[in-house]
Design a protein around this motif. Structure first.
Motif, PDB file in Angstrom:
ATOM      1  N   VAL A 234       0.895  -1.150  -0.122  1.00 36.57           N
ATOM      2  CA  VAL A 234       0.181  -0.041  -0.099  1.00 36.57           C
ATOM      3  C   VAL A 234       0.723   1.256   0.024  1.00 36.57           C
ATOM      4  CG1 VAL A 234      -1.609   1.666   1.202  1.00 36.57           C
ATOM      5  CG2 VAL A 234      -2.087  -1.090   1.230  1.00 36.57           C
ATOM      6  N   GLU A 238       0.746   4.170  -2.473  1.00 39.43           N
ATOM      7  CA  GLU A 238       0.471   5.720  -2.157  1.00 39.43           C
ATOM      8  C   GLU A 238       1.590   6.538  -2.830  1.00 39.43           C
ATOM      9  OE1 GLU A 238      -1.839   5.051   2.244  1.00 39.43           O
ATOM     10  OE2 GLU A 238       0.429   5.203   1.968  1.00 39.43           O
ATOM     11  N   PHE A 257      -5.424   4.670  -5.955  1.00 38.62           N
ATOM     12  CA  PHE A 257      -6.327   4.943  -4.790  1.00 38.62           C
ATOM     13  C   PHE A 257      -7.114   3.582  -4.903  1.00 38.62           C
ATOM     14  CE2 PHE A 257      -5.186   9.311  -4.777  1.00 38.62           C
ATOM     15  CZ  PHE A 257      -4.070   9.213  -3.582  1.00 38.62           C
ATOM     16  N   ILE A 260      -5.623   0.500  -3.934  1.00 37.69           N
ATOM     17  CA  ILE A 260      -5.557   0.475  -2.431  1.00 37.69           C
ATOM     18  C   ILE A 260      -6.759   0.143  -1.586  1.00 37.69           C
ATOM     19  CG2 ILE A 260      -5.229   2.042  -0.208  1.00 37.69           C
ATOM     20  CD1 ILE A 260      -3.162   3.530  -1.808  1.00 37.69           C
ATOM     21  N   HIS A 261      -7.829   0.599  -2.287  1.00 38.31           N
ATOM     22  CA  HIS A 261      -9.144   0.288  -1.720  1.00 38.31           C
ATOM     23  C   HIS A 261      -9.423  -1.320  -1.605  1.00 38.31           C
ATOM     24  CE1 HIS A 261     -13.486   0.472  -0.627  1.00 38.31           C
ATOM     25  NE2 HIS A 261     -13.669  -0.241  -1.719  1.00 38.31           N
ATOM     26  N   ASN A 267      -9.759   1.498   4.671  1.00 38.96           N
ATOM     27  CA  ASN A 267      -8.769   2.635   4.858  1.00 38.96           C
ATOM     28  C   ASN A 267      -9.756   4.001   4.623  1.00 38.96           C
ATOM     29  OD1 ASN A 267      -6.836   4.712   4.603  1.00 38.96           O
ATOM     30  ND2 ASN A 267      -5.420   3.175   3.847  1.00 38.96           N
ATOM     31  N   ASP A 269      -8.935   7.076   5.247  1.00 41.69           N
ATOM     32  CA  ASP A 269      -8.119   8.335   4.411  1.00 41.69           C
ATOM     33  C   ASP A 269      -7.992   8.068   2.934  1.00 41.69           C
ATOM     34  OD1 ASP A 269      -7.118   9.491   6.881  1.00 41.69           O
ATOM     35  OD2 ASP A 269      -5.443   8.262   6.954  1.00 41.69           O
ATOM     36  N   ASN A 270      -8.044   6.733   2.487  1.00 36.23           N
ATOM     37  CA  ASN A 270      -8.181   6.425   1.192  1.00 36.23           C
ATOM     38  C   ASN A 270      -9.316   6.792   0.399  1.00 36.23           C
ATOM     39  OD1 ASN A 270      -6.848   5.180  -1.149  1.00 36.23           O
ATOM     40  ND2 ASN A 270      -8.237   3.961  -1.046  1.00 36.23           N
ATOM     41  N   TYR A 271     -10.614   6.899   1.316  1.00 33.57           N
ATOM     42  CA  TYR A 271     -11.714   7.314   0.797  1.00 33.57           C
ATOM     43  C   TYR A 271     -11.585   8.814   0.392  1.00 33.57           C
ATOM     44  CZ  TYR A 271     -14.478   3.011   1.851  1.00 33.57           C
ATOM     45  OH  TYR A 271     -14.824   1.649   1.920  1.00 33.57           O
ATOM     46  N   ASN A 273      -8.788  10.304  -0.415  1.00 38.90           N
ATOM     47  CA  ASN A 273      -7.914  10.454  -1.634  1.00 38.90           C
ATOM     48  C   ASN A 273      -8.695  10.122  -2.756  1.00 38.90           C
ATOM     49  OD1 ASN A 273      -5.724  11.056   0.014  1.00 38.90           O
ATOM     50  ND2 ASN A 273      -5.357   9.060   0.402  1.00 38.90           N
TER      51      ASN A 273
END
Length: 278
Positions: A234, A238, A257, A260-261, A267, A269-271, A273
């Protein structure tokens, strides 16, 4: 009595022969032990001692290395990698002296030690590869250009071990350091033909493509990494996303991103992003 006398005579003769054989053997073993001590144990001890003092007393350490290199008969395959670790530590801590002369003298001893390790090991491919990598690390320490020195070593390594994938990695790194990204990419594509550690090779290709700015090829390489290893880092994704954003490649960043999801669906923070680049 005659029989007894014959037996005694045979025993005396046997003991004489045992003495003739055993005593020289003991002397030989003692001499061999002395040679091993002088030509192997003491030089290794000097090298270990030098590694501990080199950052505070480079001159004394260099003297110990030079002495060990000239006297050592055995153990080069052990001390050469040990010296390589010391060299990397010096580079990391910027501990080489400012004067080029002692730097060059140290590097000459180090390279000579590695070349002897190659000879003593019967041309072990790993030593060829490691020396090639070290040339890449030390290229900026002296005026002498080491940039092309790794390639003959890598050719030899490939002859002795044609399926070693790390040969192609070092080729690629060397070409990349010299600014020849196409040659670096070609080397990694050759590595793919070996059919091993595919995700690792594609990861290296992705690093080159994103630095080169060829986003389409980069995204394809990342797709391949993910196909071979769904637990792809991850942190790496990022970092890729950040670099794509810096280039204004918003769609590429979104793909990172979304990857990553898939790995970390919780996650939060990823939402944020994803919303940022959507």
């Amino acid at each position: 009595f005659v029989a007894t006398n014959q037996t005694d005579t045979k025993m005396i003769c046997t003991k004489k022969w045992q003495g003739i054989i055993v005593y020289p053997l003991i002397v030989f073993i003692c001499l061999a032990g002395i040679v091993i001590y002088l030509k192997s144990i003491i030089p290794v001890r000097n090298i270990v001692r030098a590694s501990y003092i080199i950052e505070t007393d480079f001159e004394q350490a260099l003297e110990l290395y030079t002495k060990a290199n000239t006297t050592m008969m055995y153990g080069h395959d052990v001390v050469a990698p040990f010296m390589a670790k010391t060299t990397i530590s010096l580079l990391i801590h910027d501990a080489f002296p400012l004067d080029e002369a002692p730097r060059k003298e140290y590097l000459d001893v180090f390279v000579d030690m590695y070349e002897k390790a190659i000879q003593k090991s019967g041309n072990y491919s790993k030593f060829y590869i490691n020396l090639a990598k070290m040339y890449q690390h030390i290229d900026n320490l002296v005026v002498e250009d080491f940039g092309d020195k790794p390639y003959p070593l890598l050719e030899k390594a490939r002859v002795y071990a044609p399926n070693r994938i790390d040969v192609y990695y070092v080729y690629a790194q060397g070409y990349f350091n010299q600014g020849d990204t196409e040659a670096a990419i070609n080397s990694l594509n050759e590595a793919l033909l070996l059919g091993v550690r595919q995700e690792e090779v594609y990861s290296k290709l992705a690093d080159i493509y994103i630095r080169k700015g060829t986003v389409e090829e980069f995204l394809y390489a990342v797709e391949q990494v993910y196909a071979f290893d769904s637990s792809f880092s991850v942190v790496a994704l990022e970092d890729y996303a950040k670099r794509l954003i810096e280039r204004g490649e918003w769609e590429g960043a979104l793909e990172m991103f979304l990857k990553i999801h898939e790995i970390q669906s919780d996650n939060i923070d990823n939402y944020h992003n994803i919303a940022l680049v959507y």
